[in-house]
Design a protein around this motif. Sequence first.
Motif, PDB file in Angstrom:
ATOM      1  N   THR A  35     -12.086  11.907 -61.741  1.00 32.52           N
ATOM      2  CA  THR A  35     -12.408  12.540 -60.468  1.00 32.52           C
ATOM      3  C   THR A  35     -13.066  13.892 -60.693  1.00 32.52           C
ATOM      4  O   THR A  35     -14.111  14.196 -60.113  1.00 32.52           O
ATOM      5  CB  THR A  35     -11.133  12.708 -59.619  1.00 32.52           C
ATOM      6  OG1 THR A  35     -10.584  11.412 -59.360  1.00 32.52           O
ATOM      7  CG2 THR A  35     -11.419  13.405 -58.311  1.00 32.52           C
ATOM      8  N   VAL A  39     -17.025  14.897 -59.795  1.00 34.37           N
ATOM      9  CA  VAL A  39     -17.283  15.953 -58.817  1.00 34.37           C
ATOM     10  C   VAL A  39     -18.015  17.131 -59.476  1.00 34.37           C
ATOM     11  O   VAL A  39     -18.890  17.748 -58.866  1.00 34.37           O
ATOM     12  CB  VAL A  39     -15.981  16.385 -58.112  1.00 34.37           C
ATOM     13  CG1 VAL A  39     -16.199  17.609 -57.250  1.00 34.37           C
ATOM     14  CG2 VAL A  39     -15.450  15.231 -57.257  1.00 34.37           C
ATOM     15  N   ALA A  42     -21.626  16.557 -59.327  1.00 31.45           N
ATOM     16  CA  ALA A  42     -22.204  16.378 -57.991  1.00 31.45           C
ATOM     17  C   ALA A  42     -23.385  17.313 -57.736  1.00 31.45           C
ATOM     18  O   ALA A  42     -24.318  16.958 -57.021  1.00 31.45           O
ATOM     19  CB  ALA A  42     -21.135  16.584 -56.924  1.00 31.45           C
ATOM     20  N   SER A  43     -23.354  18.487 -58.331  1.00 27.29           N
ATOM     21  CA  SER A  43     -24.426  19.454 -58.093  1.00 27.29           C
ATOM     22  C   SER A  43     -25.643  19.220 -58.991  1.00 27.29           C
ATOM     23  O   SER A  43     -26.646  19.913 -58.866  1.00 27.29           O
ATOM     24  CB  SER A  43     -23.899  20.879 -58.297  1.00 27.29           C
ATOM     25  OG  SER A  43     -23.413  21.035 -59.609  1.00 27.29           O
ATOM     26  N   GLU A  97     -22.748   8.323 -56.929  1.00 29.30           N
ATOM     27  CA  GLU A  97     -22.988   9.157 -55.752  1.00 29.30           C
ATOM     28  C   GLU A  97     -22.379   8.547 -54.497  1.00 29.30           C
ATOM     29  O   GLU A  97     -21.975   9.272 -53.598  1.00 29.30           O
ATOM     30  CB  GLU A  97     -24.482   9.419 -55.589  1.00 29.30           C
ATOM     31  CG  GLU A  97     -25.005  10.383 -56.651  1.00 29.30           C
ATOM     32  CD  GLU A  97     -26.492  10.638 -56.560  1.00 29.30           C
ATOM     33  OE1 GLU A  97     -27.132  10.199 -55.576  1.00 29.30           O
ATOM     34  OE2 GLU A  97     -27.014  11.283 -57.482  1.00 29.30           O
ATOM     35  N   THR A  98     -22.261   7.220 -54.452  1.00 27.58           N
ATOM     36  CA  THR A  98     -21.622   6.588 -53.285  1.00 27.58           C
ATOM     37  C   THR A  98     -20.120   6.842 -53.273  1.00 27.58           C
ATOM     38  O   THR A  98     -19.477   6.740 -52.232  1.00 27.58           O
ATOM     39  CB  THR A  98     -21.875   5.061 -53.242  1.00 27.58           C
ATOM     40  OG1 THR A  98     -21.211   4.433 -54.347  1.00 27.58           O
ATOM     41  CG2 THR A  98     -23.359   4.745 -53.260  1.00 27.58           C
ATOM     42  N   LEU A 100     -18.752   9.802 -54.330  1.00 23.86           N
ATOM     43  CA  LEU A 100     -18.490  11.235 -54.157  1.00 23.86           C
ATOM     44  C   LEU A 100     -17.792  11.619 -52.858  1.00 23.86           C
ATOM     45  O   LEU A 100     -16.842  12.403 -52.897  1.00 23.86           O
ATOM     46  CB  LEU A 100     -19.783  12.040 -54.297  1.00 23.86           C
ATOM     47  CG  LEU A 100     -20.224  12.338 -55.713  1.00 23.86           C
ATOM     48  CD1 LEU A 100     -21.515  13.139 -55.703  1.00 23.86           C
ATOM     49  CD2 LEU A 100     -19.155  13.060 -56.503  1.00 23.86           C
ATOM     50  N   PRO A 101     -18.210  11.127 -51.691  1.00 22.83           N
ATOM     51  CA  PRO A 101     -17.522  11.538 -50.458  1.00 22.83           C
ATOM     52  C   PRO A 101     -16.017  11.226 -50.495  1.00 22.83           C
ATOM     53  O   PRO A 101     -15.197  12.031 -50.044  1.00 22.83           O
ATOM     54  CB  PRO A 101     -18.225  10.752 -49.357  1.00 22.83           C
ATOM     55  CG  PRO A 101     -19.570  10.430 -49.916  1.00 22.83           C
ATOM     56  CD  PRO A 101     -19.361  10.266 -51.401  1.00 22.83           C
ATOM     57  N   THR A 102     -15.673  10.098 -51.064  1.00 23.06           N
ATOM     58  CA  THR A 102     -14.264   9.716 -51.171  1.00 23.06           C
ATOM     59  C   THR A 102     -13.522  10.646 -52.121  1.00 23.06           C
ATOM     60  O   THR A 102     -12.409  11.105 -51.822  1.00 23.06           O
ATOM     61  CB  THR A 102     -14.146   8.258 -51.655  1.00 23.06           C
ATOM     62  OG1 THR A 102     -14.852   7.423 -50.741  1.00 23.06           O
ATOM     63  CG2 THR A 102     -12.706   7.815 -51.745  1.00 23.06           C
ATOM     64  N   LEU A 104     -14.368  13.739 -53.001  1.00 24.50           N
ATOM     65  CA  LEU A 104     -14.292  15.074 -52.405  1.00 24.50           C
ATOM     66  C   LEU A 104     -13.207  15.138 -51.340  1.00 24.50           C
ATOM     67  O   LEU A 104     -12.473  16.126 -51.249  1.00 24.50           O
ATOM     68  CB  LEU A 104     -15.649  15.480 -51.831  1.00 24.50           C
ATOM     69  CG  LEU A 104     -16.728  15.768 -52.871  1.00 24.50           C
ATOM     70  CD1 LEU A 104     -18.106  15.875 -52.207  1.00 24.50           C
ATOM     71  CD2 LEU A 104     -16.405  17.030 -53.647  1.00 24.50           C
ATOM     72  N   ALA A 105     -13.076  14.078 -50.553  1.00 27.48           N
ATOM     73  CA  ALA A 105     -12.010  14.025 -49.548  1.00 27.48           C
ATOM     74  C   ALA A 105     -10.638  14.023 -50.211  1.00 27.48           C
ATOM     75  O   ALA A 105      -9.705  14.683 -49.740  1.00 27.48           O
ATOM     76  CB  ALA A 105     -12.178  12.790 -48.661  1.00 27.48           C
ATOM     77  N   THR A 108      -9.946  17.567 -51.485  1.00 29.78           N
ATOM     78  CA  THR A 108      -9.649  18.430 -50.344  1.00 29.78           C
ATOM     79  C   THR A 108      -8.244  18.177 -49.834  1.00 29.78           C
ATOM     80  O   THR A 108      -7.483  19.114 -49.552  1.00 29.78           O
ATOM     81  CB  THR A 108     -10.681  18.207 -49.219  1.00 29.78           C
ATOM     82  OG1 THR A 108     -11.978  18.518 -49.731  1.00 29.78           O
ATOM     83  CG2 THR A 108     -10.384  19.077 -48.006  1.00 29.78           C
TER      84      THR A 108
END
Length: 117
Positions: A35, A39, A42-43, A97-98, A100-102, A104-105, A108
């Motif tokens: 993870t 992440v 990601a940048s 990249e698909t 990443l949103p998961t 990052l959530a 968080t």
Amino acid sequence: MQGEELLAAVRTYNAWDARCPSRRMLDLIADKWTTLVLVALASGPRRYSQLRRAINGISHKMLSQTLRELEARHLLVRTVYATVPPQVEYALTELAETLLPTLLALITWAEDHAAEV
């Protein structure tokens, strides 16, 4: 057919089955180093030393193992540049990249609820 039966009938993979390849993906994704590495990328692409500095506490061995596994699973690309000494860069694939949103959530949520758990 009821909802769960219908869903099971159309699924190719079933994470509840110990033999299913999706179970191995869950194991990989659930790993904290995976993870954090994904992440951290990601940048944009990073070199090994940049990743090691960005991920406080990861050992050389764990970072190397994690990078090899992510490359084998097509979640990152390793590019070697013909320089002296050779320069190596790691970057996310479109597949990663698909995810990443998961991820990052998840990070968080962990940060928001760390005091409660």
